[in-house]
Write a protein that holds these residues in place. Structure first.
Motif: not given
Length: 123
Positions: A61-66
């Motif tokens: 979740d911490s890196v999703k989308g990035r």
């Protein structure tokens, strides 16, 4: 034996981008999965991105989308494109490659770690 080596880490300002590379070499039939881990200072190593043999991907979740994990056509090179970096992304990034090894008809799926590459994101 399988050797795994990461590269591409460095110093970047918040909002910037980096592209990490992971190369696997040695005697194996194929790569089963490619995985990127992040270890922040004084914290446990965390799986942030993975890709399995069929090309499916998962992200924390911490890196999703990035962040985006990818690989070349041979599957022996894995990449982690990191965009919109944040100071909390700072730490050592490790690559772990799980391979298929067949010897005398026996199949095993061992995993091998790289040494890690340092990423520092300044505010």
């Amino acid at each position: 034996q399988v050797h795994v080596a990461e590269s591409g880490g460095g110093l970047v300002q918040a909002g910037g981008s980096l592209r990490l590379s992971c190369a696997a070499s040695g005697r194996f039939s194929e790569i089963h999965s490619s995985n990127w881990y992040h270890q922040a200072p004084e914290k446990e190593r965390e799986l942030v991105a993975m890709m399995t043999r069929d090309g499916s991907t998962k992200y924390s979740d911490s890196v999703k989308g990035r962040f985006t994990i990818s690989r070349d056509n041979t599957g022996n090179l894995a990449f982690l494109q990191m965009n919109n970096l944040k100071p909390e992304d700072t730490g050592v990034y490790f690559c772990r490659i799980e391979v298929l090894i067949i010897e005398q008809g026996r199949a095993t799926w061992p995993g091998f770690w790289g040494q890690g590459t340092q990423v520092t994101v300044s505010s």
